[in-house]
Motif scaffolding. Structure first.
Motif, PDB file in Angstrom:
ATOM      1  N   GLY A  80     -32.838  32.189 -52.737  1.00 31.17           N
ATOM      2  CA  GLY A  80     -33.667  33.374 -52.626  1.00 31.17           C
ATOM      3  C   GLY A  80     -35.137  33.096 -52.856  1.00 31.17           C
ATOM      4  N   HIS A  81     -35.482  31.876 -53.196  1.00 31.05           N
ATOM      5  CA  HIS A  81     -36.878  31.503 -53.445  1.00 31.05           C
ATOM      6  C   HIS A  81     -37.658  31.516 -52.133  1.00 31.05           C
ATOM      7  N   ALA A  82     -38.956  31.817 -52.243  1.00 24.55           N
ATOM      8  CA  ALA A  82     -39.805  31.896 -51.053  1.00 24.55           C
ATOM      9  C   ALA A  82     -39.866  30.573 -50.302  1.00 24.55           C
ATOM     10  N   ALA A  83     -39.622  29.470 -51.016  1.00 27.12           N
ATOM     11  CA  ALA A  83     -39.682  28.165 -50.366  1.00 27.12           C
ATOM     12  C   ALA A  83     -38.605  27.999 -49.300  1.00 27.12           C
ATOM     13  N   TYR A  84     -37.553  28.815 -49.360  1.00 27.51           N
ATOM     14  CA  TYR A  84     -36.448  28.713 -48.399  1.00 27.51           C
ATOM     15  C   TYR A  84     -36.680  29.543 -47.134  1.00 27.51           C
ATOM     16  N   ALA A 101     -21.193  28.230 -37.572  1.00 25.22           N
ATOM     17  CA  ALA A 101     -21.138  27.950 -39.008  1.00 25.22           C
ATOM     18  C   ALA A 101     -21.002  26.453 -39.289  1.00 25.22           C
ATOM     19  N   THR A 102     -20.414  25.723 -38.340  1.00 22.48           N
ATOM     20  CA  THR A 102     -20.239  24.280 -38.526  1.00 22.48           C
ATOM     21  C   THR A 102     -21.568  23.573 -38.732  1.00 22.48           C
ATOM     22  N   PHE A 103     -22.634  24.124 -38.172  1.00 21.59           N
ATOM     23  CA  PHE A 103     -23.951  23.501 -38.314  1.00 21.59           C
ATOM     24  C   PHE A 103     -24.307  23.309 -39.781  1.00 21.59           C
ATOM     25  N   ILE A 104     -23.999  24.295 -40.621  1.00 18.79           N
ATOM     26  CA  ILE A 104     -24.319  24.203 -42.050  1.00 18.79           C
ATOM     27  C   ILE A 104     -23.195  23.539 -42.837  1.00 18.79           C
ATOM     28  N   PHE A 105     -21.983  24.000 -42.637  1.00 20.92           N
ATOM     29  CA  PHE A 105     -20.877  23.534 -43.479  1.00 20.92           C
ATOM     30  C   PHE A 105     -20.555  22.050 -43.271  1.00 20.92           C
ATOM     31  N   ALA A 135     -21.282  15.458 -60.700  1.00 22.75           N
ATOM     32  CA  ALA A 135     -20.449  16.659 -60.746  1.00 22.75           C
ATOM     33  C   ALA A 135     -21.303  17.920 -60.641  1.00 22.75           C
ATOM     34  N   SER A 136     -22.414  17.935 -61.371  1.00 22.84           N
ATOM     35  CA  SER A 136     -23.297  19.101 -61.347  1.00 22.84           C
ATOM     36  C   SER A 136     -23.945  19.274 -59.968  1.00 22.84           C
ATOM     37  N   THR A 137     -24.335  18.159 -59.373  1.00 24.52           N
ATOM     38  CA  THR A 137     -24.999  18.213 -58.073  1.00 24.52           C
ATOM     39  C   THR A 137     -24.037  18.672 -56.979  1.00 24.52           C
ATOM     40  N   VAL A 138     -22.790  18.206 -57.046  1.00 27.13           N
ATOM     41  CA  VAL A 138     -21.777  18.632 -56.060  1.00 27.13           C
ATOM     42  C   VAL A 138     -21.579  20.141 -56.124  1.00 27.13           C
ATOM     43  N   GLY A 139     -21.445  20.663 -57.335  1.00 21.79           N
ATOM     44  CA  GLY A 139     -21.249  22.104 -57.489  1.00 21.79           C
ATOM     45  C   GLY A 139     -22.452  22.899 -57.000  1.00 21.79           C
ATOM     46  N   THR A 140     -23.635  22.450 -57.345  1.00 23.50           N
ATOM     47  CA  THR A 140     -24.848  23.169 -56.952  1.00 23.50           C
ATOM     48  C   THR A 140     -25.060  23.136 -55.444  1.00 23.50           C
ATOM     49  N   SER A 141     -24.897  21.970 -54.843  1.00 23.22           N
ATOM     50  CA  SER A 141     -25.104  21.840 -53.408  1.00 23.22           C
ATOM     51  C   SER A 141     -24.054  22.621 -52.613  1.00 23.22           C
ATOM     52  N   THR A 142     -22.816  22.683 -53.140  1.00 27.34           N
ATOM     53  CA  THR A 142     -21.761  23.462 -52.471  1.00 27.34           C
ATOM     54  C   THR A 142     -22.126  24.942 -52.441  1.00 27.34           C
ATOM     55  N   LEU A 143     -22.551  25.466 -53.576  1.00 35.65           N
ATOM     56  CA  LEU A 143     -22.928  26.878 -53.642  1.00 35.65           C
ATOM     57  C   LEU A 143     -24.119  27.169 -52.736  1.00 35.65           C
ATOM     58  N   LEU A 144     -25.086  26.255 -52.730  1.00 42.44           N
ATOM     59  CA  LEU A 144     -26.286  26.455 -51.910  1.00 42.44           C
ATOM     60  C   LEU A 144     -25.944  26.477 -50.421  1.00 42.44           C
ATOM     61  N   LEU A 145     -25.177  25.489 -49.966  1.00 42.68           N
ATOM     62  CA  LEU A 145     -24.830  25.426 -48.546  1.00 42.68           C
ATOM     63  C   LEU A 145     -23.904  26.576 -48.139  1.00 42.68           C
ATOM     64  N   GLU A 178     -24.068  29.573 -49.383  1.00 39.42           N
ATOM     65  CA  GLU A 178     -24.947  30.740 -49.254  1.00 39.42           C
ATOM     66  C   GLU A 178     -25.728  30.689 -47.941  1.00 39.42           C
ATOM     67  N   LEU A 179     -26.230  29.518 -47.595  1.00 37.20           N
ATOM     68  CA  LEU A 179     -26.952  29.376 -46.333  1.00 37.20           C
ATOM     69  C   LEU A 179     -26.023  29.543 -45.129  1.00 37.20           C
ATOM     70  N   GLY A 180     -24.779  29.088 -45.286  1.00 37.95           N
ATOM     71  CA  GLY A 180     -23.803  29.261 -44.214  1.00 37.95           C
ATOM     72  C   GLY A 180     -23.465  30.722 -43.983  1.00 37.95           C
ATOM     73  N   LEU A 181     -23.304  31.469 -45.071  1.00 35.89           N
ATOM     74  CA  LEU A 181     -23.030  32.901 -44.944  1.00 35.89           C
ATOM     75  C   LEU A 181     -24.212  33.631 -44.316  1.00 35.89           C
ATOM     76  N   TYR A 182     -25.410  33.224 -44.684  1.00 37.31           N
ATOM     77  CA  TYR A 182     -26.605  33.822 -44.087  1.00 37.31           C
ATOM     78  C   TYR A 182     -26.620  33.572 -42.579  1.00 37.31           C
ATOM     79  N   THR A 183     -26.272  32.355 -42.195  1.00 34.46           N
ATOM     80  CA  THR A 183     -26.227  32.013 -40.774  1.00 34.46           C
ATOM     81  C   THR A 183     -25.223  32.875 -40.031  1.00 34.46           C
ATOM     82  N   LEU A 184     -24.042  33.084 -40.632  1.00 39.18           N
ATOM     83  CA  LEU A 184     -23.004  33.903 -39.995  1.00 39.18           C
ATOM     84  C   LEU A 184     -23.428  35.367 -39.892  1.00 39.18           C
ATOM     85  N   GLU A 185     -24.129  35.864 -40.908  1.00 41.81           N
ATOM     86  CA  GLU A 185     -24.593  37.258 -40.867  1.00 41.81           C
ATOM     87  C   GLU A 185     -25.568  37.470 -39.709  1.00 41.81           C
TER      88      GLU A 185
END
Length: 301
Positions: free
Chosen positions: A67-71, A96-100, A122-132, A134-141
Motif C-alpha cells: 500500500g506504500h506510494a512506492a508501489y 495471474a500467472t504473470f505474478i504468481f 524463513a522470514s523472507t519467504v513468508g513476506t515475499s509470499t504475502l506481497l506477491l 497481494e499483487l496477484g489479487l490486485y492484478t486479478l481485480e
C-alpha cells in the motif's frame, strides 16, 4: 522488521536478476503464455524485466507494504497489463500467472544466496509470499473489471446492431425487434427509431415483435414508452407480430397497448400504406414479355 525484510528482498532481486528473469520467463512459457499467440516472446520479456525493476525499486523504498506510494508505478504497470490481456482474450489464470510464477525463481535465488541466515530465509519467504499474493489479487481485480467493461461494451454494440430501423416506403419505417426488451435496450430502440423518424420524415413506424419470445407487463411498458416517444415526434405507430400465445398472455395480464396491432408485418405494412393514401394493386401481365406492370402506392413500379 517488515521494512527491513522488504529491503532485503529488494537487494536479493537486484543481485540475482540475471538468474531470476530467465527462470521466471521459462515458467511463464511453460504455463502456456506464448501458446495463445496473443503476445510475442519479446513483449513478454520486456514486461517481465520492467516489472522486476519496478518491484525492486518499490521494495527498496516502501518495504513489503504494497500500500506504500512506492508501489504505485508497479501497480500501474500491472493494471495496464491486466487491461491489455483482458482485451486480448487471456484467461484469468493466464493473467495471474504473470505474478504468481515469480515466487519460485525468487525462492530459488534466496536459497542460492549466501547472505541470509535460516531465520532470515524463513522470514523472507513468508513476506515475499504475502506481497506477491497481494499483487496477484490486485492484478486479478483489474483484469475482472476490464473483462466486465469489455462485455458491457460488446453487449451495447450487439444491442445496437440487433435493433435496426428499416425504411419500407416513403414515410414508412419498420423496427424489427429480436430478443428480450429491457430498460437499456428500450433506450437504444427509442434513440434509433426517433433518429430515423427525423432523418426520413417518417409518418408511420411499424414495431415488429415477431422475434420477441415473451411479452409481459414490463415488456409492454417498454413498448408503450417507444410508441409514446414516436408519437411525440409526429409519427403514428403500428405493432405487428402479435402471436396467439402473446395475445392470450396480454389479455390475462390485462395489458392494453392502445395501438393498432396486426399478426404479421405484411398486414401492418398494408395498413400503413392505406393510412398514407397508398395501395397495393395486383400486377397485370404484359403479353409476350413474361413481365408484369406493377402498381404500388398508386404509381407504376
Amino acid at each position: 522488521m517488515a521494512g527491513q525484510t522488504g529491503s532485503d528482498i529488494g537487494s536479493l532481486v537486484s543481485r540475482n536478476e540475471a538468474t531470476i528473469l530467465p527462470e521466471w520467463l521459462e515458467l511463464q512459457k511453460n504455463a502456456g503464455t506464448l501458446h495463445t499467440g496473443r503476445i510475442t516472446e519479446g513483449e513478454l520479456q520486456a514486461q517481465s524485466r520492467n516489472f522486476l525493476h519496478l518491484l525492486r525499486d518499490a521494495l527498496a523504498q516502501g518495504g513489503s507494504n504494497a500500500g506504500h506510494a512506492a508501489y504505485e508505478p508497479a501497480k500501474a504497470m500491472l493494471a495496464e497489463l491486466s487491461r491489455s490481456r483482458a482485451q486480448q482474450g487471456f484467461s484469468p489464470s493466464e493473467t495471474a500467472t504473470f505474478i504468481f510464477s515469480l515466487k519460485q525463481p525468487l525462492f530459488n535465488a534466496l536459497n542460492r544466496d549466501g547472505a541470509f541466515s535460516p531465520e532470515q530465509i524463513a522470514s523472507t519467504v513468508g513476506t515475499s509470499t504475502l506481497l506477491l499474493d497481494e499483487l496477484g489479487l490486485y492484478t486479478l481485480e483489474i483484469f475482472q473489471k476490464s473483462r466486465e467493461e469489455v462485455i458491457v461494451r460488446q453487449q451495447r454494440e450487439i444491442s445496437e446492431l440487433s435493433t435496426p430501423v428499416v425504411k419500407l416506403w416513403d414515410g414508412i419505417v419498420a423496427l424489427p425487434l429480436i430478443g428480450t426488451l429491457d430498460s437499456h435496450r428500450t433506450q437504444v430502440v427509442m434513440e434509433n427509431l426517433l433518429q430515423t423518424i427525423v432523418d426520413d420524415e417518417a409518418e408511420i413506424a411499424i414495431i415488429d415483435i415477431t422475434g420477441v419470445p415473451m411479452v409481459d407487463t414490463l415488456t409492454a411498458q417498454h413498448l408503450l414508452k417507444t410508441v409514446a416517444a414516436a408519437r411525440l415526434m409526429g409519427a403514428d405507430c403500428l405493432i405487428s407480430g402479435i402471436r396467439p400465445q402473446i395475445a392470450q398472455t396480454m389479455v390475462h395480464l390485462g395489458v392494453e397497448l392502445n395501438v393498432i396491432s396486426k399478426a404479421t408485418l405484411a398486414d401492418a405494412f398494408a395498413v400503413a400504406l392505406r393510412q398514407t393514401g397508398r395501395a397495393v394493386v395486383k400486377s397485370r401481365r404484359v403479353e409476350g414479355t413474361g413481365f408484369a406492370d406493377k402498381k404500388i402506392g398508386g404509381r407504376e413500379a
